[in-house]
Design a protein around this motif. Structure first.
Motif, PDB file in Angstrom:
ATOM      1  N   LYS A 102       0.848  -1.206   0.000  1.00 44.40           N
ATOM      2  CA  LYS A 102       0.000   0.000   0.000  1.00 44.40           C
ATOM      3  C   LYS A 102       0.879   1.250   0.000  1.00 44.40           C
ATOM      4  O   LYS A 102       1.858   1.334   0.732  1.00 44.40           O
ATOM      5  CB  LYS A 102      -0.904   0.000   1.233  1.00 44.40           C
ATOM      6  N   LYS A 103       0.508   2.222  -0.837  1.00 44.21           N
ATOM      7  CA  LYS A 103       1.200   3.511  -0.852  1.00 44.21           C
ATOM      8  C   LYS A 103       0.761   4.311   0.368  1.00 44.21           C
ATOM      9  O   LYS A 103      -0.436   4.552   0.547  1.00 44.21           O
ATOM     10  CB  LYS A 103       0.859   4.293  -2.129  1.00 44.21           C
ATOM     11  N   ILE A 104       1.735   4.675   1.207  1.00 41.65           N
ATOM     12  CA  ILE A 104       1.415   5.455   2.398  1.00 41.65           C
ATOM     13  C   ILE A 104       2.423   6.586   2.583  1.00 41.65           C
ATOM     14  O   ILE A 104       3.498   6.594   1.972  1.00 41.65           O
ATOM     15  CB  ILE A 104       1.362   4.601   3.680  1.00 41.65           C
ATOM     16  N   ALA A 105       2.041   7.527   3.433  1.00 41.84           N
ATOM     17  CA  ALA A 105       2.925   8.611   3.845  1.00 41.84           C
ATOM     18  C   ALA A 105       2.662   8.866   5.325  1.00 41.84           C
ATOM     19  O   ALA A 105       1.570   8.598   5.825  1.00 41.84           O
ATOM     20  CB  ALA A 105       2.652   9.865   3.020  1.00 41.84           C
ATOM     21  N   LEU A 106       3.674   9.398   6.022  1.00 50.29           N
ATOM     22  CA  LEU A 106       3.579   9.650   7.457  1.00 50.29           C
ATOM     23  C   LEU A 106       3.905  11.105   7.765  1.00 50.29           C
ATOM     24  O   LEU A 106       4.806  11.680   7.150  1.00 50.29           O
ATOM     25  CB  LEU A 106       4.550   8.749   8.226  1.00 50.29           C
ATOM     26  N   PHE A 107       3.196  11.665   8.749  1.00 48.93           N
ATOM     27  CA  PHE A 107       3.474  13.038   9.170  1.00 48.93           C
ATOM     28  C   PHE A 107       3.058  13.221  10.617  1.00 48.93           C
ATOM     29  O   PHE A 107       2.258  12.447  11.147  1.00 48.93           O
ATOM     30  CB  PHE A 107       2.751  14.049   8.267  1.00 48.93           C
ATOM     31  N   GLY A 108       3.600  14.241  11.265  1.00 51.44           N
ATOM     32  CA  GLY A 108       3.202  14.544  12.634  1.00 51.44           C
ATOM     33  C   GLY A 108       4.032  15.654  13.235  1.00 51.44           C
ATOM     34  O   GLY A 108       5.083  16.019  12.723  1.00 51.44           O
ATOM     35  N   SER A 109       3.542  16.178  14.334  1.00 47.90           N
ATOM     36  CA  SER A 109       4.235  17.254  15.039  1.00 47.90           C
ATOM     37  C   SER A 109       4.764  16.739  16.372  1.00 47.90           C
ATOM     38  O   SER A 109       4.357  15.686  16.853  1.00 47.90           O
ATOM     39  CB  SER A 109       3.291  18.436  15.261  1.00 47.90           C
ATOM     40  N   TYR A 110       5.672  17.504  16.934  1.00 49.82           N
ATOM     41  CA  TYR A 110       6.238  17.137  18.224  1.00 49.82           C
ATOM     42  C   TYR A 110       6.570  18.389  19.010  1.00 49.82           C
ATOM     43  O   TYR A 110       6.707  19.472  18.441  1.00 49.82           O
ATOM     44  CB  TYR A 110       7.487  16.255  18.060  1.00 49.82           C
ATOM     45  N   CYS A 112       6.475   0.579   9.421  1.00 51.78           N
ATOM     46  CA  CYS A 112       5.794   0.549   8.121  1.00 51.78           C
ATOM     47  C   CYS A 112       6.642  -0.165   7.068  1.00 51.78           C
ATOM     48  O   CYS A 112       6.117  -0.951   6.272  1.00 51.78           O
ATOM     49  CB  CYS A 112       5.474   1.967   7.670  1.00 51.78           C
ATOM     50  N   GLU A 113       7.933   0.110   7.076  1.00 50.84           N
ATOM     51  CA  GLU A 113       8.814  -0.561   6.120  1.00 50.84           C
ATOM     52  C   GLU A 113       8.866  -2.064   6.395  1.00 50.84           C
ATOM     53  O   GLU A 113       8.881  -2.861   5.454  1.00 50.84           O
ATOM     54  CB  GLU A 113      10.203   0.069   6.162  1.00 50.84           C
ATOM     55  N   SER A 114       8.848  -2.460   7.665  1.00 54.78           N
ATOM     56  CA  SER A 114       8.837  -3.883   8.013  1.00 54.78           C
ATOM     57  C   SER A 114       7.550  -4.567   7.557  1.00 54.78           C
ATOM     58  O   SER A 114       7.540  -5.766   7.292  1.00 54.78           O
ATOM     59  CB  SER A 114       8.998  -4.068   9.523  1.00 54.78           C
ATOM     60  N   ALA A 115       6.473  -3.797   7.446  1.00 63.26           N
ATOM     61  CA  ALA A 115       5.189  -4.334   6.970  1.00 63.26           C
ATOM     62  C   ALA A 115       5.091  -4.307   5.450  1.00 63.26           C
ATOM     63  O   ALA A 115       4.049  -4.632   4.886  1.00 63.26           O
ATOM     64  CB  ALA A 115       4.042  -3.531   7.579  1.00 63.26           C
ATOM     65  N   ASP A 116       6.180  -3.907   4.779  1.00 68.23           N
ATOM     66  CA  ASP A 116       6.248  -3.815   3.313  1.00 68.23           C
ATOM     67  C   ASP A 116       5.317  -2.766   2.719  1.00 68.23           C
ATOM     68  O   ASP A 116       4.880  -2.880   1.569  1.00 68.23           O
ATOM     69  CB  ASP A 116       6.001  -5.175   2.655  1.00 68.23           C
ATOM     70  N   ALA A 117       5.009  -1.736   3.514  1.00 67.15           N
ATOM     71  CA  ALA A 117       4.269  -0.601   2.971  1.00 67.15           C
ATOM     72  C   ALA A 117       5.197   0.160   2.025  1.00 67.15           C
ATOM     73  O   ALA A 117       6.421   0.105   2.166  1.00 67.15           O
ATOM     74  CB  ALA A 117       3.806   0.322   4.098  1.00 67.15           C
ATOM     75  N   VAL A 118       4.616   0.856   1.075  1.00 64.80           N
ATOM     76  CA  VAL A 118       5.384   1.642   0.112  1.00 64.80           C
ATOM     77  C   VAL A 118       5.320   3.098   0.540  1.00 64.80           C
ATOM     78  O   VAL A 118       4.328   3.787   0.284  1.00 64.80           O
ATOM     79  CB  VAL A 118       4.817   1.463  -1.314  1.00 64.80           C
ATOM     80  N   LEU A 119       6.357   3.579   1.227  1.00 65.50           N
ATOM     81  CA  LEU A 119       6.394   4.980   1.638  1.00 65.50           C
ATOM     82  C   LEU A 119       6.735   5.836   0.426  1.00 65.50           C
ATOM     83  O   LEU A 119       7.758   5.620  -0.222  1.00 65.50           O
ATOM     84  CB  LEU A 119       7.396   5.196   2.764  1.00 65.50           C
ATOM     85  N   THR A 120       5.861   6.781   0.120  1.00 68.79           N
ATOM     86  CA  THR A 120       6.011   7.586  -1.090  1.00 68.79           C
ATOM     87  C   THR A 120       7.006   8.718  -0.940  1.00 68.79           C
ATOM     88  O   THR A 120       7.410   9.305  -1.937  1.00 68.79           O
ATOM     89  CB  THR A 120       4.652   8.144  -1.544  1.00 68.79           C
ATOM     90  N   SER A 121       7.387   9.034   0.277  1.00 69.52           N
ATOM     91  CA  SER A 121       8.400  10.063   0.524  1.00 69.52           C
ATOM     92  C   SER A 121       8.865   9.947   1.970  1.00 69.52           C
ATOM     93  O   SER A 121       8.304   9.177   2.752  1.00 69.52           O
ATOM     94  CB  SER A 121       7.839  11.461   0.254  1.00 69.52           C
ATOM     95  N   GLU A 122       9.860  10.734   2.302  1.00 67.64           N
ATOM     96  CA  GLU A 122      10.300  10.798   3.692  1.00 67.64           C
ATOM     97  C   GLU A 122       9.169  11.390   4.524  1.00 67.64           C
ATOM     98  O   GLU A 122       8.457  12.285   4.061  1.00 67.64           O
ATOM     99  CB  GLU A 122      11.546  11.669   3.821  1.00 67.64           C
ATOM    100  N   PRO A 123       8.994  10.925   5.758  1.00 69.13           N
ATOM    101  CA  PRO A 123       7.962  11.510   6.629  1.00 69.13           C
ATOM    102  C   PRO A 123       8.225  13.004   6.866  1.00 69.13           C
ATOM    103  O   PRO A 123       9.356  13.472   6.758  1.00 69.13           O
ATOM    104  CB  PRO A 123       8.120  10.730   7.933  1.00 69.13           C
ATOM    105  N   VAL A 124       7.164  13.709   7.192  1.00 68.76           N
ATOM    106  CA  VAL A 124       7.272  15.135   7.514  1.00 68.76           C
ATOM    107  C   VAL A 124       6.975  15.312   8.989  1.00 68.76           C
ATOM    108  O   VAL A 124       5.940  14.853   9.480  1.00 68.76           O
ATOM    109  CB  VAL A 124       6.288  15.987   6.676  1.00 68.76           C
TER     110      VAL A 124
END
Length: 140
Positions: free
Chosen positions: A82-90, A105-117
């Motif tokens: 699955k194509k996914i992306a991750l984001f969040g604040s801290y 997510c990478e261990s689950a073989d998800a397809v990260l479309t870019s570096e997280p923000v």
């Protein structure tokens, strides 16, 4: 391209990021649903071509544990391919929660479309632009 932006926000910072991610995906031509994590579950994953997940860092650099983390953990087995992306604040720390989340997510073989923000506290103009680019990356 049908895209979901799924998030949890306690102060509104991650919600602002979610709106920018959605805007970027819409500009790229996607049909976008913006959903809080209580509106989304693992049975909905196949309804979307791509999903952006957003959650701030909580406690000892971890995902929000009462609502977001249980929802996300239930989704993990269905993220392969699955194509996914991750984001969040801290508000503190160095982004360890995001690195751990990305590894999961990478261990689950998800397809990260870019570096997280990630952004510290409220998203500034640079973070908003990065979120829009993240949304676009889901479509390309």
């Amino acid at each position: 391209m049908k895209t979901a932006v799924v998030f949890w926000s306690g102060t509104g910072n991650t919600e602002a990021m979610a709106q920018a991610v959605a805007e970027g995906a819409k500009v790229a031509g996607a049909q976008v649903d913006v959903l809080t994590c209580d509106m989304f579950n693992e049975t909905m994953i196949d309804d979307y071509d791509a999903i952006a997940f957003g959650c701030p860092s909580m406690g000892a650099e971890q995902l929000e544990e009462d609502e977001f983390e249980p929802m996300f953990s239930a989704c993990v087995p269905k993220l392969g391919g699955k194509k996914i992306a991750l984001f969040g604040s801290y508000g503190w720390g160095d982004g360890e929660w995001m690195r751990n989340w990305q590894d999961e997510c990478e261990s689950a073989d998800a397809v990260l479309t870019s570096e997280p923000v990630i952004c510290n506290d409220a998203p500034d103009d640079e973070a908003v632009a990065a979120c829009k680019a993240l949304g676009k990356s889901l479509i390309n």
